[in-house]
Design a protein around this motif. Structure first.
Motif, short mmCIF file in Angstrom:
data_model
loop_
_atom_site.label_atom_id
_atom_site.label_comp_id
_atom_site.label_asym_id
_atom_site.label_seq_id
_atom_site.Cartn_x
_atom_site.Cartn_y
_atom_site.Cartn_z
N LEU A 50 15.53 -4.31 10.62
CA LEU A 50 15.64 -4.32 12.08
C LEU A 50 14.79 -3.24 12.72
N ILE A 51 14.88 -2.01 12.22
CA ILE A 51 14.14 -0.89 12.80
C ILE A 51 12.64 -1.06 12.57
N ALA A 52 12.27 -1.52 11.40
CA ALA A 52 10.87 -1.82 11.05
C ALA A 52 9.91 -0.70 11.47
N PRO A 53 10.05 0.49 10.90
CA PRO A 53 9.12 1.57 11.26
C PRO A 53 7.69 1.17 10.95
N CYS A 54 6.76 1.57 11.81
CA CYS A 54 5.36 1.21 11.57
C CYS A 54 4.75 2.07 10.48
N LEU A 55 5.37 3.21 10.23
CA LEU A 55 4.84 4.16 9.24
C LEU A 55 5.98 5.03 8.75
N THR A 56 6.03 5.27 7.45
CA THR A 56 7.00 6.19 6.87
C THR A 56 6.24 7.24 6.08
N ILE A 57 6.47 8.49 6.41
CA ILE A 57 5.87 9.61 5.68
C ILE A 57 7.00 10.45 5.11
N VAL A 58 7.01 10.62 3.81
CA VAL A 58 8.11 11.31 3.13
C VAL A 58 7.75 12.77 2.87
N ASP A 59 8.62 13.65 3.33
CA ASP A 59 8.51 15.08 3.05
C ASP A 59 9.08 15.33 1.66
N ALA A 60 8.18 15.49 0.70
CA ALA A 60 8.59 15.78 -0.68
C ALA A 60 7.99 17.09 -1.18
N VAL A 61 7.46 17.89 -0.28
CA VAL A 61 6.87 19.17 -0.70
C VAL A 61 7.94 19.98 -1.42
N ASP A 62 9.06 20.16 -0.76
CA ASP A 62 10.26 20.69 -1.40
C ASP A 62 11.32 19.60 -1.27
N ALA A 63 11.61 18.93 -2.36
CA ALA A 63 12.58 17.85 -2.37
C ALA A 63 13.95 18.41 -2.79
N MET A 64 14.93 17.52 -2.92
CA MET A 64 16.27 17.94 -3.36
C MET A 64 16.73 17.04 -4.50
N GLU A 65 17.27 17.67 -5.54
CA GLU A 65 17.84 16.92 -6.66
C GLU A 65 19.27 17.38 -6.89
N GLY A 66 19.98 16.64 -7.72
CA GLY A 66 21.38 16.98 -7.98
C GLY A 66 22.28 16.40 -6.91
N ASN A 67 23.22 17.19 -6.43
CA ASN A 67 24.24 16.69 -5.52
C ASN A 67 23.76 16.66 -4.07
N GLY A 68 22.68 15.91 -3.84
CA GLY A 68 22.22 15.67 -2.48
C GLY A 68 23.17 14.70 -1.78
N ARG A 74 0.82 -1.21 0.00
CA ARG A 74 0.00 0.00 0.00
C ARG A 74 0.86 1.26 0.00
N ILE A 75 0.51 2.19 -0.86
CA ILE A 75 1.17 3.49 -0.96
C ILE A 75 0.08 4.56 -1.04
N CYS A 76 0.30 5.68 -0.37
CA CYS A 76 -0.60 6.81 -0.57
C CYS A 76 0.20 8.09 -0.75
N VAL A 79 3.40 1.78 4.93
CA VAL A 79 3.84 0.95 6.04
C VAL A 79 5.17 0.31 5.70
N ASN A 80 5.35 -0.08 4.46
CA ASN A 80 6.53 -0.77 3.98
C ASN A 80 7.49 0.24 3.34
#
Length: 378
Positions: free
Chosen positions: A198-216, A4-6, A232-233
């Protein structure tokens, strides 16, 4: 395997927008089935270095604040921000990071900022290459971990998102030690997959409102996408972000390893979108260190000589821009093999020791470490 992805759009980092998207992600992924009152919850943002929110290097504090408010609305009060940034893992270093990145103001009295610099050795039973990790205490002691990465390109692993962000669960300068221990990029990325398991986060939310490209992850350009993603995954989420940013899994070793290990689908076409799937934003500009390594496709007997050839002729290397260098020593501090030293207040790289992990580039506060393209590719 959870597929599942949202994704929810967010025009900016205003309180209303962040509360709306976090509520949407929590509802879509049934967070109330994973998070309960009385639980100890650790929020793991990306706080790589001392950088103001508008520099776009770290997870935005308004997203963190919105997650805290959502948790408290569920009756969860034991909330801590846990992160081991680049450099030493000390109380004074954490104080500076929290203040610079806006975490101090975002958290307020509703959650705690971690200042416990201890760690716990944990066995990684599902691991392939690294069977144990030292994990910072706020993560090791949590009942649930919420992973809040910033979407960025990355000089070594190409994509910094759900999986790569969890390297910050390893304390301080033990991170470059892992770079040295797993000197081959492919091994290092397999280790990152082991750590994420190992860490197995129960939830991952990605901040992509302002992302970074190039030499990150610290010297790239801002790429406004106006989006947030969650799953979740984290392996499936990174696969989705490959599609979104125009990267193919074969150049993102963490995603490739996840596919090979059955941790996510073989194709982004197999993901289960529980929101409208956003159209790809257009190919992100890749780092100057983008790979020319296809050794994973070769028979085992040919990998070693091929990698030697790649190292000699194709691998991009960090280079010091002397006029920018202020001699602060952050590069040397983060270099496990001791390839970077400070001489006459300027950084110097011994390329015989350099393992091309790009930690020096990642941690330079003044962008004095550049990526020098291989001799055959300019």
């Amino acid at each position: 395997m959870d597929k599942r992805i949202c994704a929810f759009p967010a025009a900016d980092y205003s309180t209303g927008e962040m509360d709306r998207v976090v509520a949407g992600h929590f509802a879509a992924l049934n967070a109330d089935t994973m998070l309960k009152p009385g639980m100890r919850v650790c929020i793991k943002p990306n706080l790589l270095m001392k950088a103001a929110p508008d520099q776009n290097v770290t997870t935005h504090p308004e997203l963190v604040a919105a997650v805290i408010r959502a948790l408290r609305a569920m009756g969860i009060t034991d909330i801590v921000i846990g992160e081991s940034p680049g450099g030493p893992y000390t109380k004074s270093a954490l104080e500076g990071i929290y203040k610079a990145t806006g975490m101090t103001g975002a958290v307020g009295a509703d959650a705690a900022l971690n200042f416990d610099t201890g760690y716990t050795a944990l066995a990684a039973d599902k691991a392939v290459i690294c069977r144990a990790f030292n994990v910072i205490n706020p993560v090791a002691n949590a009942d649930a971990v919420i992973n809040l990465p910033k979407l960025k390109t990355h000089g070594m692993v190409m994509l910094s998102a759900g999986v790569k962000n969890l390297l910050g669960c390893v304390p301080g300068l033990q991170k470059p030690e892992l770079h040295f221990r797993f000197g081959e990029k492919d091994d290092f990325c397999r280790m990152l997959v082991d750590l994420a398991l190992l860490i197995a986060p129960c939830l991952t939310i990605v901040d992509a409102v302002d992302a970074m490209e190039g030499n990150g992850p610290s010297a790239g350009a801002i790429r406004h996408t106006g989006m947030t993603f969650a799953a979740v995954n984290p392996f499936a989420l990174d696969l989705a972000l490959c599609r979104y940013t125009g990267m193919t899994p074969d150049i993102v070793p963490t995603v490739r390893h996840a596919i090979e290990s059955g941790l996510c689908p073989a194709s982004a076409d197999e993901l289960d979108w529980i929101s409208d799937a956003p159209a790809p934003v257009g190919r992100f500009i890749l780092p100057d260190s983008r790979p020319h390594d296809f050794s994973h496709k070769l028979p085992p007997a040919l990998k070693k000589p091929f990698n030697a050839l790649v190292s000699a002729f194709f691998t991009s290397r960090p280079a010091i821009e002397k006029r920018r260098c202020i001699g602060c020593g952050k590069c040397s501090e983060s270099c496990a093999p001791g390839a970077v030293t400070i001489h006459e207040r300027k950084a110097v790289i011994d390329y015989k020791k350099c393992i091309a992990c790009y930690c020096c580039h990642e941690m330079c506060p003044v962008q004095a470490v550049k990526i020098k393209r291989s001799r055959l590719f300019g």
